[in-house]
Design an enzyme around this catalytic site. Structure first.
Site, PDB file in Angstrom:
ATOM      1  N   TYR A  64      39.863  51.379  51.613  1.00  0.00           N
ATOM      2  CA  TYR A  64      38.818  51.350  50.692  1.00  0.00           C
ATOM      3  C   TYR A  64      37.280  51.094  51.225  1.00  0.00           C
ATOM      4  CZ  TYR A  64      36.646  50.652  45.714  1.00  0.00           C
ATOM      5  OH  TYR A  64      35.956  50.405  44.775  1.00  0.00           O
TER       6      TYR A  64
ATOM      7  N   SER B  34      40.860  40.164  34.662  1.00  0.00           N
ATOM      8  CA  SER B  34      42.305  40.841  33.639  1.00  0.00           C
ATOM      9  C   SER B  34      43.198  39.876  34.122  1.00  0.00           C
ATOM     10  CB  SER B  34      42.379  42.233  33.885  1.00  0.00           C
ATOM     11  OG  SER B  34      42.426  42.570  35.197  1.00  0.00           O
TER      12      SER B  34
ATOM     13  N   GLY C  32      40.190  28.793  45.727  1.00  0.00           N
ATOM     14  CA  GLY C  32      39.631  29.261  44.499  1.00  0.00           C
ATOM     15  C   GLY C  32      37.734  28.792  44.531  1.00  0.00           C
TER      16      GLY C  32
ATOM     17  N   ARG D 200      32.407  35.447  43.241  1.00  0.00           N
ATOM     18  CA  ARG D 200      32.091  36.885  42.994  1.00  0.00           C
ATOM     19  C   ARG D 200      30.820  36.733  41.983  1.00  0.00           C
ATOM     20  NH1 ARG D 200      34.941  37.380  46.638  1.00  0.00           N
ATOM     21  NH2 ARG D 200      36.696  38.753  47.217  1.00  0.00           N
TER      22      ARG D 200
HETATM   23  N1  UDP Z   1      41.906  36.620  42.710  1.00  0.00           N
HETATM   24  C1  UDP Z   1      42.442  35.421  42.384  1.00  0.00           C
HETATM   25  N2  UDP Z   1      43.579  35.493  41.384  1.00  0.00           N
HETATM   26  C2  UDP Z   1      43.916  36.487  41.151  1.00  0.00           C
HETATM   27  C3  UDP Z   1      43.312  37.919  41.340  1.00  0.00           C
HETATM   28  C4  UDP Z   1      42.156  37.888  42.325  1.00  0.00           C
HETATM   29  O1  UDP Z   1      42.181  34.192  42.663  1.00  0.00           O
HETATM   30  O2  UDP Z   1      44.953  36.830  40.241  1.00  0.00           O
HETATM   31  C5  UDP Z   1      40.700  36.664  43.747  1.00  0.00           C
HETATM   32  C6  UDP Z   1      41.134  37.370  44.873  1.00  0.00           C
HETATM   33  O3  UDP Z   1      41.315  36.642  45.949  1.00  0.00           O
HETATM   34  C7  UDP Z   1      39.255  37.517  45.144  1.00  0.00           C
HETATM   35  C8  UDP Z   1      38.511  37.530  43.773  1.00  0.00           C
HETATM   36  O4  UDP Z   1      39.415  36.663  42.827  1.00  0.00           O
HETATM   37  O5  UDP Z   1      38.720  36.358  45.986  1.00  0.00           O
HETATM   38  C9  UDP Z   1      38.195  38.870  43.221  1.00  0.00           C
HETATM   39  O6  UDP Z   1      39.390  39.508  43.452  1.00  0.00           O
HETATM   40  P1  UDP Z   1      39.474  40.910  42.755  1.00  0.00           P
HETATM   41  O7  UDP Z   1      40.836  41.586  43.065  1.00  0.00           O
HETATM   42  O8  UDP Z   1      39.322  41.019  41.331  1.00  0.00           O
HETATM   43  O9  UDP Z   1      38.241  41.943  43.430  1.00  0.00           O
HETATM   44  P2  UDP Z   1      37.675  41.972  44.953  1.00  0.00           P
HETATM   45  O10 UDP Z   1      36.294  41.426  44.608  1.00  0.00           O
HETATM   46  O11 UDP Z   1      38.289  40.952  46.000  1.00  0.00           O
HETATM   47  O12 UDP Z   1      37.726  43.219  45.439  1.00  0.00           O
END
Ligand code: UDP
Ligand code: UDP
Length: 296
Positions: free
Chosen positions: A128, A172, A190, A194
């Site tokens: 990606y 989501s 955690g 973001r």
């Molecule tokens: N994440 C999490 N639990 C979940 C899904 C994602 O803690 O059920 C975390 C993931 O490890 C990342 C952040 O949330 O640090 C954002 O993840 P996402 O997949 O939404 O998007 P990314 O910014 O990583 O592409």
């Protein structure tokens, strides 16, 4: 996007292979004579007539783009070549949905467009990240070599109604888990951050970018600069949904960026844009949508 463009009086051709998208999200628009749907995969050539192209094709959730990583690179790179070829033949303006992932796991914070990023070229996210970086290269080479009017936006984490409950991204996931009183799955401790943008704000920015002054190609960061840890996000979702879910901790996926926050000064200056919807209001809308979806 289709809804907004139709409202503005445009004719819209939606091209989708429905790998992650759902036709159900468009059913309320199907009676509009200015809308046309086409099941098509952008890795194959597309010959249609158009004067604007939004190239949004590609799964954006790590779960989905890592499911078939070779196809992900093809979708991004072959897809970009085909859409640029289409723009070249028709003279269309073309906008590329790039991503904050071009910054990788950044050592500069917040991220400005001038930062070149820190991306692992051989990791599980590379299909990606490097795909999107290559697509940006193609856009700027078509601009230099063929004088195309290209526009590149770098989209930071975005969420909102019409997401799939199986999307796999954090907002989501947390909302669906909270509504079903299942454990909230935090990856790692955690403390990674973001910055979340509501979908309507993103759509506004993309349309503004498409219609920005001729020759302005970007790239432009589009996102909401309010930054949260995933633990904070979990707590807000629990509060707003009134859920009894507990938090559970799962291993952190490989190459998961530790921090991410857009500097949006360029978007403010060039597009007169900034996000209007704060996280709580956007989450309320999104929770309402998922409640209705899960009930049906
Ligand atoms: N994440 C999490 N639990 C979940 C899904 C994602 O803690 O059920 C975390 C993931 O490890 C990342 C952040 O949330 O640090 C954002 O993840 P996402 O997949 O939404 O998007 P990314 O910014 O990583 O592409
Ligand atoms: N292409 C397309 N639709 C068009 C024009 C081109 O899908 O209306 C595709 C075509 O398959 C080609 C690619 O876009 O492989 C790149 O087009 P370009 O004209 O840049 O390259 P060339 O055809 O010269 O290789």
């Amino acid at each position: 996007m289709a809804e907004k463009l139709l409202k503005e009086g445009s004719e819209v051709l939606v091209v989708d292979n429905y790998f992650t998208g759902s036709k159900k999200n468009l059913t309320h628009l199907l009676s509009n004579p200015n809308l046309e749907l086409m099941r098509h995969d952008v890795t194959f050539p597309l010959y249609v007539e158009t004067n604007q192209i939004y190239n949004l094709a590609c799964p954006a959730s790590p779960v989905h783009y890592q499911h078939d990583p070779v196809q992900t690179t093809k979708t991004i790179v072959h897809g970009a070549i085909n859409m640029l070829g289409l723009a070249k033949r028709t003279g269309a303006h073309i906008l590329q949905a790039s991503t904050s992932e071009v910054y990788g796991d950044p050592e500069v914070h917040p991220q400005s467009e001038s930062y070149w990023g820190r991306v692992n070229p051989i990791g599980v996210r590379s299909c990606y990240d490097e795909g999107k970086r290559c697509a940006e290269t193609l856009f700027f080479d078509y601009k230099r070599q063929h004088n195309l009017d290209v526009k590149v936006v770098r989209i930071f984490n975005t969420y909102g109604p019409r997401m799939s409950p199986n999307d796999g991204r954090v907002v989501s996931n947390f909302i669906v888990q909270a509504l079903l009183n299942k454990n909230i799955t935090i990856y790692g401790d955690g403390q990674q951050t973001r910055s979340f943008c509501f979908v309507d704000d993103l759509i506004d920015a993309m349309v503004k970018m498409m219609n920005s002054e001729q020759g302005f190609a970007g790239p432009v960061n589009i996102g909401n600069p309010s930054e949260f840890t995933m633990l904070q996000l979990a707590e807000i979702v629990l509060k707003l949904s009134g859920s009894k879910s507990k938090i559970s901790y799962l291993p952190l996926p490989a190459d998961d960026p530790k921090q991410r926050q857009p500097n949006i000064q360029l978007a403010k200056d060039k597009l007169n844009w900034q996000p209007k919807v704060n996280l709580e209001d956007g989450l309320k809308e999104t929770i309402k949508y998922f409640k209705k979806l899960l009930a049906s």
